[in-house]
Motif scaffolding. Sequence first.
Motif, PDB file in Angstrom:
ATOM      1  N   LEU A   1     -61.066  23.605 -15.882  1.00  0.00           N
ATOM      2  CA  LEU A   1     -61.558  24.131 -17.149  1.00  0.00           C
ATOM      3  C   LEU A   1     -60.401  24.531 -18.054  1.00  0.00           C
ATOM      4  O   LEU A   1     -60.390  24.210 -19.244  1.00  0.00           O
ATOM      5  N   TRP A   2     -59.413  25.215 -17.498  1.00  0.00           N
ATOM      6  CA  TRP A   2     -58.239  25.602 -18.289  1.00  0.00           C
ATOM      7  C   TRP A   2     -57.485  24.371 -18.781  1.00  0.00           C
ATOM      8  O   TRP A   2     -57.009  24.325 -19.916  1.00  0.00           O
TER       9      TRP A   2
ATOM     10  N   TRP B   1     -52.635  32.447  -9.197  1.00  0.00           N
ATOM     11  CA  TRP B   1     -53.028  31.079  -9.561  1.00  0.00           C
ATOM     12  C   TRP B   1     -53.438  30.288  -8.321  1.00  0.00           C
ATOM     13  O   TRP B   1     -54.326  29.445  -8.381  1.00  0.00           O
TER      14      TRP B   1
ATOM     15  N   ILE C   1     -57.170  30.788  -7.450  1.00  0.00           N
ATOM     16  CA  ILE C   1     -58.186  30.389  -8.423  1.00  0.00           C
ATOM     17  C   ILE C   1     -58.834  29.082  -7.953  1.00  0.00           C
ATOM     18  O   ILE C   1     -58.131  28.160  -7.538  1.00  0.00           O
TER      19      ILE C   1
ATOM     20  N   GLN D   1     -62.144  24.263  -9.952  1.00  0.00           N
ATOM     21  CA  GLN D   1     -62.969  24.066 -11.139  1.00  0.00           C
ATOM     22  C   GLN D   1     -62.449  24.892 -12.308  1.00  0.00           C
ATOM     23  O   GLN D   1     -62.457  24.439 -13.453  1.00  0.00           O
ATOM     24  N   THR D   2     -61.983  26.093 -12.023  1.00  0.00           N
ATOM     25  CA  THR D   2     -61.447  26.949 -13.077  1.00  0.00           C
ATOM     26  C   THR D   2     -60.145  26.367 -13.622  1.00  0.00           C
ATOM     27  O   THR D   2     -59.914  26.380 -14.837  1.00  0.00           O
ATOM     28  N   LYS D   3     -59.333  25.826 -12.743  1.00  0.00           N
ATOM     29  CA  LYS D   3     -58.088  25.197 -13.181  1.00  0.00           C
ATOM     30  C   LYS D   3     -58.386  23.983 -14.061  1.00  0.00           C
ATOM     31  O   LYS D   3     -57.712  23.757 -15.068  1.00  0.00           O
TER      32      LYS D   3
END
Length: 97
Positions: A31-32, A21, A24, A27-29
């Motif tokens: 998004l989630w 984590w 990552i 931006q991905t965090k």
Amino acid sequence: MKLLVILVVLFVVAYALWQKWQRIPPQTKQLWGAIFGMAGAMRQAKKQAKQNGGFPVETPVTNRGLMLPCTTCGLHVPQSEGVLVSGRFYCSAEHVK
């Protein structure tokens, strides 16, 4: 002894997931976070609809009358709040010539 082994395995898995984590991109965090937020909002909407017998919640609408434009400035105001003089509609008494 079994409990200790299970706890160690769970700790190792949790640590590995935490390390992954950390790598990552932000931006991905985000998004989630958005996905889980929308899922929570949908769940809450379904729960609320179920409590209301399957009908959506109605928001009260205040009936203030027909919206008319002011002859002077063009501002639209409810007919009940404006001034009507000689067949012309004004938003306030100050705009009456």
